[in-house]
Design a protein around this motif. Structure first.
Motif, PDB file in Angstrom:
ATOM      1  N   ALA A  25       0.832  -1.205   0.000  1.00  0.00           N
ATOM      2  CA  ALA A  25       0.000   0.000   0.000  1.00  0.00           C
ATOM      3  C   ALA A  25       0.867   1.255   0.000  1.00  0.00           C
ATOM      4  O   ALA A  25       0.579   2.226  -0.704  1.00  0.00           O
ATOM      5  N   GLU A  33      -5.994  -0.346  -0.716  1.00  0.00           N
ATOM      6  CA  GLU A  33      -5.711  -1.345   0.303  1.00  0.00           C
ATOM      7  C   GLU A  33      -5.264  -2.629  -0.389  1.00  0.00           C
ATOM      8  O   GLU A  33      -5.716  -2.945  -1.499  1.00  0.00           O
ATOM      9  N   TYR A  74      -9.813  -4.408  -2.201  1.00  0.00           N
ATOM     10  CA  TYR A  74      -8.416  -4.821  -2.241  1.00  0.00           C
ATOM     11  C   TYR A  74      -7.884  -4.812  -3.672  1.00  0.00           C
ATOM     12  O   TYR A  74      -8.511  -5.339  -4.591  1.00  0.00           O
TER      13      TYR A  74
END
Length: 222
Positions: A25, A33, A74
Motif C-alpha cells: 500500500a 488497500e 483490495y
C-alpha cells in the motif's frame, strides 16, 4: 458458469499477508488497500481458478466476475480482473470498449492502466475503427484515458500505425502531467527499437514542445 469470484476470494483469503499489505500500500502511495499477495502467488492462484472454467465456455467473458473484482476494495482483485481480460483478449471486440472504459475510469492508477492499454490496444489492432475512439481519448479530460491512447500500440513493432501514434502524441504535447509525459516517452522509446530514424525525426520536429522526461525516455536507445 461457476462462481469464479467466490473461488478466487477464498484463494486470496488464504494468501493474505498483513505485513506485506502495508508495504504494498505504501509503494502505491496508499491509494489502495492490499491483501499483501505478491504477483507470483497471485497469478498462481488465478491460474488455478481460471482452469476451472469449462472448455466449452472459453469464448464467454464473465463480466460479472470482473465487475465484482473492480468493486472489491483490495487492489489484488483489480489485478485479477485485468489478468482475466488479458487471458480472454482474443474474444474481446469493439462492443466491449465501453465496459473496458468503465474499468479504466474505476480506481484508476498506472498499475492497472498499463495493462488495460494492452487489452484495448489488441482490440484496436484487430479492428481499425477503434482508432477513432482512441483519438478521442487522447483529448480526454481524464489523464488515464489519454495514457491508454498514447501507449496502446506498445510492442506492435512494424505493425505500429505511425500516423495515429504521431497524432495522439501531438494531442498531448506541452503537457505538465507526469503520467502523460512518461507515456509519451515510453511510446517513442518502444518504437525506436523498430524504427529509430522515425523517432529521431519526431524528436527533431517536436522537441521544443516536449517535456525533458519524454525526451529522455524516448532517446534511451537511439
Amino acid at each position: 458458469m461457476s462462481d469464479l469470484y467466490s473461488k478466487l476470494s477464498k484463494e486470496f483469503d488464504s494468501l493474505k499477508n498483513e505485513k506485506e499489505a502495508i508495504f504494498m500500500a505504501k509503494y502505491m502511495k496508499n491509494n489502495f488497500e492490499f491483501l499483501g499477495i505478491h504477483s507470483k502467488e497471485r497469478k498462481e492462484a488465478e491460474k488455478k481458478i481460471f482452469k476451472t472454467i469449462p472448455k466449452e465456455q472459453k469464448e464467454f467473458i464473465d463480466f460479472d466476475f470482473t465487475d465484482k473484482c473492480y468493486d472489491n476494495k483490495y487492489r489484488e482483485f483489480q489485478y485479477a480482473a485485468v489478468d482475466y481480460l488479458i487471458a480472454k483478449n482474443k474474444y474481446l471486440n469493439k462492443n466491449h470498449i465501453d465496459i473496458l472504459k468503465k474499468y479504466a475510469l474505476t480506481k484508476s492508477w498506472w498499475d492497472s492502466i498499463d495493462f488495460l492499454d494492452r487489452v484495448i490496444g489488441d482490440i484496436a489492432l484487430r479492428d481499425q475503427t477503434v482508432n477513432g475512439i482512441l483519438l478521442e481519448w487522447s483529448l480526454s479530460e481524464n489523464i488515464w484515458l489519454r495514457r491508454i491512447a498514447i501507449d496502446h500500440q506498445l510492442l506492435r513493432k512494424d505493425k505500429t500505425n505511425t500516423e495515429l501514434l504521431e497524432q495522439i502524441i501531438i494531442n498531448n504535447l506541452n503537457n505538465k502531467e507526469f503520467f502523460i509525459n512518461k507515456a509519451i516517452g515510453w511510446a517513442l522509446r518502444d518504437y525506436s527499437k523498430t524504427n529509430p530514424d522515425w523517432v529521431r525525426n519526431f524528436l527533431e520536429r517536436y522537441r521544443e514542445n516536449m517535456s525533458n522526461l519524454s525526451i529522455k525516455e524516448a532517446s534511451k536507445y537511439i
